[in-house]
Scaffold this active site. Sequence first.
Site, PDB file in Angstrom:
ATOM      1  N   THR A   1     108.747  24.340  45.267  1.00 54.39           N
ATOM      2  CA  THR A   1     109.794  25.204  44.736  1.00 54.39           C
ATOM      3  C   THR A   1     110.181  24.835  43.311  1.00 54.39           C
ATOM      4  O   THR A   1     110.520  25.688  42.499  1.00 54.39           O
ATOM      5  CB  THR A   1     111.049  25.111  45.636  1.00 54.39           C
ATOM      6  OG1 THR A   1     110.672  25.504  46.944  1.00 54.39           O
ATOM      7  CG2 THR A   1     112.167  25.996  45.142  1.00 54.39           C
TER       8      THR A   1
ATOM      9  N   SER B   1     104.506  22.650  49.710  1.00 51.51           N
ATOM     10  CA  SER B   1     104.289  21.328  50.309  1.00 51.51           C
ATOM     11  C   SER B   1     103.661  21.404  51.693  1.00 51.51           C
ATOM     12  O   SER B   1     103.125  20.418  52.184  1.00 51.51           O
ATOM     13  CB  SER B   1     105.581  20.522  50.333  1.00 51.51           C
ATOM     14  OG  SER B   1     106.479  21.018  51.289  1.00 51.51           O
TER      15      SER B   1
ATOM     16  N   THR C   1     109.875  20.703  48.989  1.00 51.80           N
ATOM     17  CA  THR C   1     110.815  19.916  49.800  1.00 51.80           C
ATOM     18  C   THR C   1     110.486  19.910  51.294  1.00 51.80           C
ATOM     19  O   THR C   1     110.915  19.014  52.007  1.00 51.80           O
ATOM     20  CB  THR C   1     112.261  20.428  49.629  1.00 51.80           C
ATOM     21  OG1 THR C   1     112.299  21.809  49.957  1.00 51.80           O
ATOM     22  CG2 THR C   1     112.748  20.198  48.215  1.00 51.80           C
ATOM     23  N   ASP C   2     109.712  20.911  51.768  1.00 50.04           N
ATOM     24  CA  ASP C   2     109.510  21.010  53.221  1.00 50.04           C
ATOM     25  C   ASP C   2     108.863  19.765  53.810  1.00 50.04           C
ATOM     26  O   ASP C   2     109.246  19.306  54.885  1.00 50.04           O
ATOM     27  CB  ASP C   2     108.669  22.248  53.563  1.00 50.04           C
ATOM     28  CG  ASP C   2     109.472  23.534  53.397  1.00 50.04           C
ATOM     29  OD1 ASP C   2     110.695  23.445  53.146  1.00 50.04           O
ATOM     30  OD2 ASP C   2     108.885  24.625  53.516  1.00 50.04           O
TER      31      ASP C   2
END
Length: 367
Positions: free
Chosen positions: A51, A98, A131-132
């Site tokens: 992101t 990710s 971030t996942d």
Amino acid sequence: MVSIKLLLGLGASLALASPIPAPPSPVLLGRETGHFNASRPNITIFATGGTIAGSAGSSDQTTGYEAGALGVEVLIDAVPQLWNVSNPSGVQFANVGSSEMTPALLLNLTQQVQAELDKPEVQGVVVTHGTDTLEETAFFLDVTLRFDKPVVVVGSMRPATAISADGPINLLEAVTVAASPAAARRGVMVVLNDRIASAYYTTKTQANAPDTFKSAEQGFLGYMLDIKPIFYFEPALPVGRPYFNVTATEADALPQVDVLYGYQGLDPKLAAAAVADGAKGLICTGMGAGSWTKPGQKALKQLVEEHGTAIVFSRRTTDGYVDTQSVGYGGGFLNPQKARYTLMLALNAGYDEEKMHALFESQSSSA
Ligand SMILES: *[C@@H]1O[C@H](CO)[C@@H](O)[C@H](O)[C@H]1NC(C)=O
Ligand SMILES: *[C@@H]1O[C@H](CO)[C@@H](O)[C@H](O)[C@H]1NC(C)=O
Ligand SMILES: *[C@@H]1O[C@H](CO)[C@@H](O)[C@H](O)[C@H]1NC(C)=O
Ligand SMILES: *[C@@H]1O[C@H](CO)[C@@H](O)[C@H](O)[C@H]1NC(C)=O
Ligand SMILES: *[C@@H]1O[C@H](CO)[C@@H](O)[C@H](O)[C@H]1NC(C)=O
């Protein structure tokens, strides 16, 4: 506003780039520019996508955008303040969301980061990431690098095109931490939303909001005040944190380890199906402190006896310790995704039963 315009303009041209991971190349960009100042720390930024490099069609769109649309030069150019605290240089390692990061890419990434940390002219490393699965990469780096210098993993919850995008400030804070001598000897850190956290313990707790990376039990290492790091503690490392040397490990060397979820009436056959599919290890995301149904335990015991499957119990609860079970190993304080990488690395390193018990169950304070 200027930087958002810049990001929009360049994002459109870079969006044509292939969504498949670009071949990681250790080419450094930026350090040769006229901004170079010999009295500032040299910080290398490995960009992997996510992101923080994301682009959406409108400023109120914070979901459903294209992750990994912007290149590392764009990220650096968008935050000229980086030059006030460092000589930043970028490596475009990959440019993916990710969820597309893989064990093979992580091996490659950690080898490249180690090579960078080994250079005397580099003072710190930053990795930008979606971030996942950020916590998986940050954890993997923490247990496979040998380092004292600051290593910071950073991402953002809002794409660069969003109003109040958090990427630029997160990147500036991450580079500032990486450039700070006070950040040395603290393991890999995660910096987002003004907080400095230990990669070993931190997890993503919120699917949408910027206030997401937390470790309720172990807390934060520090805080960013006026974009300067304030640490709560002297340098310290997680108790029982292992080190796996993967400097020479081949990209496809890590064995398959699958994660099963525990719930009322769970299907015991899923474990055997995973092993038939090639899994050498299983992480059982147990109920409470790792409990598993009786038929499920019977199926697991059979897999251990017949296939030597390595089984580690973790927990579906957010926090807590999972002790030795009737079969396999208790995962200690590790959540399922962190227990998975630990088991993959331990199997690759040829750990025997005794070393496995010590690895997973030695994290209690009496160690
Ligand atoms: C170089 O960096 C140092 C330390 O941040 C600063 O004091 C100095 O003013 C900088 N020099 C230039 C020419 O920007
Ligand atoms: C960065 O440094 C420049 C001078 O080199 C200064 O004008 C600017 O205010 C500084 N920005 C920040 C955020 O400190
Ligand atoms: C790892 O990086 C090197 C360049 O440093 C590259 O040649 C190689 O193909 C990469 N391997 C994988 C699995 O991405
Ligand atoms: C930063 O890198 C340059 C070369 O790119 C080198 O000349 C300089 O000594 C490095 N600075 C530090 C503090 O190591
Ligand atoms: C890791 O292994 C390599 C050989 O594969 C060796 O050269 C290196 O010294 C080892 N590093 C550490 C920290 O043990």
